[in-house]
Design a protein around this motif. Structure first.
Motif, short mmCIF file in Angstrom:
data_model
loop_
_atom_site.label_atom_id
_atom_site.label_comp_id
_atom_site.label_asym_id
_atom_site.label_seq_id
_atom_site.Cartn_x
_atom_site.Cartn_y
_atom_site.Cartn_z
N ARG A 120 -6.62 -4.66 -5.70
CA ARG A 120 -7.10 -5.00 -4.35
C ARG A 120 -6.63 -4.00 -3.28
N PRO A 121 -5.34 -3.66 -3.26
CA PRO A 121 -4.91 -2.68 -2.26
C PRO A 121 -5.54 -1.29 -2.45
N LYS B 68 -10.87 2.75 1.33
CA LYS B 68 -11.63 2.50 2.56
C LYS B 68 -10.99 3.21 3.75
N ARG B 69 -9.66 3.25 3.79
CA ARG B 69 -8.93 3.91 4.87
C ARG B 69 -8.82 5.42 4.66
N ARG C 139 -8.59 -0.65 -3.12
CA ARG C 139 -9.86 -0.69 -2.36
C ARG C 139 -9.59 -0.44 -0.88
N PHE C 140 -8.56 -1.05 -0.36
CA PHE C 140 -8.18 -0.86 1.04
C PHE C 140 -7.80 0.60 1.30
N THR D 87 0.83 -1.21 0.00
CA THR D 87 0.00 0.00 0.00
C THR D 87 0.86 1.26 0.00
#
Length: 109
Positions: free
Chosen positions: A66-67, A73-74, A69-70, A16
């Motif tokens: 995928r990261p 979200k954060r 999305r993380f 990330t």
């Protein structure tokens, strides 16, 4: 064209953080950070992390998708693959800290 970082300098970094660094790198070049451009940037700078394991000369978009999305979200980034991405204040701070870490590692070699 940008040269990849030495593998040792980024192998312990979180994926990330590398993505945030990539987004910041694109934005600092006065470009829009589209999904495709981000994949290219991350693979160019960090090929061992963002390449396919069996075909290391090809970028693996899943390792970016995928990261992202993380990170969204954060609340470290805004945007989506259909438009473009940008960093929030906290995301920018992490990207700059990651850059600082890379510079420090170069000094100690």
């Amino acid at each position: 064209m940008k040269k990849p970082f030495d593998t040792v300098s980024y192998q312990k970094a979180r994926i990330t953080d590398l993505i945030l660094f990539g987004i910041n790198s694109i934005i600092e070049n006065k470009e829009k950070c589209t999904f495709e451009r981000l994949i290219k940037e991350c693979f160019t700078l960090f090929p061992e992390t963002f390449g396919f394991s069996k075909h290391p000369k090809w970028p693996d978009a899943r390792k970016v998708d995928r990261p992202l999305r993380f990170l969204r979200k954060r609340k470290l980034i805004t945007g989506d693959p259909k438009t473009y991405f940008s960093l929030t204040k906290l995301g920018k701070k992490i990207a700059l800290e990651t850059a600082k870490t890379f510079r420090q590692r170069k000094l100690f070699k």
